[in-house]
Scaffold this motif. Structure first.
Motif, PDB file in Angstrom:
ATOM      1  N   ARG A 188     -28.451  13.521  35.445  1.00 59.14           N
ATOM      2  CA  ARG A 188     -27.231  13.466  36.261  1.00 59.14           C
ATOM      3  C   ARG A 188     -27.569  13.723  37.739  1.00 59.14           C
ATOM      4  O   ARG A 188     -27.105  13.003  38.623  1.00 59.14           O
ATOM      5  N   GLU A 189     -28.402  14.732  37.973  1.00 55.89           N
ATOM      6  CA  GLU A 189     -28.779  15.055  39.356  1.00 55.89           C
ATOM      7  C   GLU A 189     -29.534  13.909  40.009  1.00 55.89           C
ATOM      8  O   GLU A 189     -29.263  13.522  41.144  1.00 55.89           O
ATOM      9  N   VAL A 190     -30.496  13.368  39.248  1.00 58.40           N
ATOM     10  CA  VAL A 190     -31.299  12.259  39.762  1.00 58.40           C
ATOM     11  C   VAL A 190     -30.396  11.068  40.094  1.00 58.40           C
ATOM     12  O   VAL A 190     -30.526  10.424  41.136  1.00 58.40           O
ATOM     13  N   LEU A 191     -29.441  10.829  39.202  1.00 59.57           N
ATOM     14  CA  LEU A 191     -28.544   9.682  39.375  1.00 59.57           C
ATOM     15  C   LEU A 191     -27.638   9.886  40.592  1.00 59.57           C
ATOM     16  O   LEU A 191     -27.446   8.963  41.400  1.00 59.57           O
ATOM     17  N   ASP A 203     -17.185   0.786  43.776  1.00 58.13           N
ATOM     18  CA  ASP A 203     -15.745   0.583  43.591  1.00 58.13           C
ATOM     19  C   ASP A 203     -15.044   1.944  43.585  1.00 58.13           C
ATOM     20  O   ASP A 203     -15.686   2.983  43.393  1.00 58.13           O
ATOM     21  N   ALA A 204     -13.734   1.922  43.793  1.00 57.34           N
ATOM     22  CA  ALA A 204     -12.976   3.168  43.987  1.00 57.34           C
ATOM     23  C   ALA A 204     -13.132   4.115  42.791  1.00 57.34           C
ATOM     24  O   ALA A 204     -13.376   5.318  42.967  1.00 57.34           O
ATOM     25  N   ASP A 205     -13.033   3.570  41.580  1.00 53.70           N
ATOM     26  CA  ASP A 205     -13.168   4.405  40.380  1.00 53.70           C
ATOM     27  C   ASP A 205     -14.518   5.099  40.348  1.00 53.70           C
ATOM     28  O   ASP A 205     -14.626   6.280  40.023  1.00 53.70           O
ATOM     29  N   SER A 206     -15.541   4.332  40.692  1.00 61.37           N
ATOM     30  CA  SER A 206     -16.896   4.887  40.629  1.00 61.37           C
ATOM     31  C   SER A 206     -17.104   5.965  41.695  1.00 61.37           C
ATOM     32  O   SER A 206     -17.792   6.956  41.449  1.00 61.37           O
ATOM     33  N   SER A 211     -18.643  12.576  41.399  1.00 59.64           N
ATOM     34  CA  SER A 211     -18.715  14.024  41.209  1.00 59.64           C
ATOM     35  C   SER A 211     -18.293  14.425  39.794  1.00 59.64           C
ATOM     36  O   SER A 211     -18.808  15.386  39.236  1.00 59.64           O
ATOM     37  N   ARG A 212     -17.366  13.651  39.182  1.00 62.62           N
ATOM     38  CA  ARG A 212     -16.808  14.093  37.901  1.00 62.62           C
ATOM     39  C   ARG A 212     -17.637  13.641  36.705  1.00 62.62           C
ATOM     40  O   ARG A 212     -17.873  14.398  35.773  1.00 62.62           O
TER      41      ARG A 212
END
Ligand code: ATP
Ligand code: MG
Length: 435
Positions: A188-191, A203-206, A211-212
């Protein structure tokens, strides 16, 4: 008066296929029954037992079980307050209810592994479109209590066998491992580090998910986001030894069984409790709503919902998408009756009802003409019914306790007493089946 229509995103399943936009056919009930019967037979052979859980549950079950950061919980749930002031939700998926029941009834105390399957309606408030409804149906399996990679392979085989047996083509089986909690935390951190410089282009959702629920960005349908995600580091490079060993064994066994798969490190299932194996089966014949089956391992969920540590793995197939595919391939014809009964005249009609019922009690499928119309019209319907033979009762037959048995293919007709017909019903059944 204006008639009342069904709600958007809900569909009737009728005895006949329905035509919708672009000549597409929506499957008839016979296709559904065939799918369900085929699945049931497969489940039975693998000794999976059916479980039926309520259609609505406490809202908290899904909030905790599916996760508040997911679209399903965040946007799609049918939630209402009942007259007892409880927050209830129509189930958006099957796993949470099955796990709740597993914990509530201490099914782990039965010892060993619980192999379960379910089938039923699910509800999500989504934009209705081809392959996406507000009330839809899933058939699914859950194996609770085994961490063995063979359990992953067993459920995968059930899904691929079922789809193959139904004659589906053009399917792709996508497979990934999302590791365990620690692996995911590291990844998750790497990503997030990789994605953050591109934030404005997502995109807005992404952007919101960064953070979530950043892993879910990999699953975005947005083209620009997909292009960015394509170069993201692979989660497979961040698996710890235990996760790697588990996944390697799954891969080796699948290869050994000749199951073709595509290793897709961008395949994530949205939920936090998913661990290790994740998979989706997609059809290239479904357009945007391509996923027919989604599943994976969820070793954390039983504990998350207050139960004992219990490894588990399962999948769900969307039956609308599946039957939509099948309806374009073939029609499953309605079963024909064995016999069609025509009668005319008060005494004959009453006699026909009794005789039809007696034959039904002997296990024959008997269609009784209720129209009271002329014999000629009833004979036409008998021909159309697909029955092999028809029984004819007029005043004379009723008075004498006889019946005319007419074979509809050959036109051959004989008079027989009703008593003999019922005594020799096995011979009749054999003749009906043979013709
Ligand atoms: P999608 O990305 O297509 O929305 P999902 O990840 O929300 O899928 P799951 O929760 O994994 O779907 O459900 C398993 C399967 O159930 C899906 O692959 C699909 O076939 C079916 N399904 C999910 N939502 C719907 C819906 N609204 N209408 C019809 N079928 C659905
Ligand atoms: Mg969805």
């Amino acid at each position: 008066m204006e008639s009342i229509q069904s709600l958007p995103g809900t569909e009737d399943i009728l005895p006949q296929p329905q035509r919708v936009g672009q000549g597409l056919k929506v499957a008839d009930i016979h296709t559904w029954q065939w799918v369900e019967a085929t699945a049931r037979e497969l489940f039975q052979r693998a000794v999976y037992q059916e479980i039926r859980t309520p259609t609505f549950e406490q809202t908290a079950l899904f909030e905790r079980g599916i996760g508040e950061a997911t679209d399903v919980v965040g946007k799609e749930m049918y939630t209402f307050v009942d007259k007892g002031d409880r927050s209830c939700t129509l189930r958006p998926e099957g796993t949470a209810g099955v796990v709740r029941a597993y914990i509530q009834h201490s099914l782990q105390a039965q010892g060993g592994v619980q192999r379960l399957w379910y089938c039923g309606s699910m509800f999500r408030y989504e934009r209705p479109q081809k392959g996406r409804q507000r009330q839809f149906h899933q058939i699914g399996v859950e194996v609770l209590g085994s961490a063995d990679p063979r359990a992953d392979v067993e459920v995968i085989l059930l899904a691929t066998d079922l789809l193959q047996r139904l004659g589906l083509k053009n399917l792709t089986f996508n497979l990934n491992s999302v590791g365990d909690r620690d692996d995911r935390q590291r990844y998750r951190e790497v990503l997030v580090n990789y994605l953050t410089p591109f934030k404005a282009d997502l995109d807005a959702d992404s952007q919101d998910r960064l953070s979530r629920n950043p892993l879910r960005i990999l699953d975005s349908k947005d083209e620009k986001t997909q292009a960015i995600a394509a170069d993201a580091p692979s989660i497979l490079d961040y698996l710890g030894d235990t996760s790697k060993r588990h996944f390697d064994r799954v891969l080796a066994q699948l290869s050994d069984l000749g199951i073709e798969f595509v290793l897709n490190p961008r395949l994530v299932r949205g939920l936090d409790y998913y661990t290790h194996t994740a998979f989706e089966i997609q059809s290239s014949d479904l357009g945007a709503q391509a996923t027919v089956c989604g599943g994976g391992r969820y070793d954390g969920l039983v504990q998350e919902l207050g139960g004992p540590v219990t490894p588990a793995v399962g999948w769900a197939i969307g039956l609308e998408r599946l039957t939509l595919l099948l309806a374009q391939l073939q029609t499953v014809s309605a079963p024909s009756p064995d016999l069609y009964v025509v009668s005319r005249g008060e005494a004959a009609e009453a006699n026909a009802l009794k005789l039809a019922q007696a034959l039904r009690n002997h296990g024959l499928a008997v269609d009784l003409d209720l129209s009271g119309s002329a014999f000629g019209k009833q004979f036409k319907r008998a021909d159309r019914s697909g029955a092999a033979a028809c029984l004819i009762l007029g005043d004379e037959e009723a008075a004498q306790g006889t019946v005319q048995l007419k074979w509809l293919q050959s036109g051959e007709q004989t008079s027989i007493t009703q008593a003999d017909l019922l005594t020799d019903v096995n011979a009749l059944r054999q003749k009906l089946q043979a013709s």
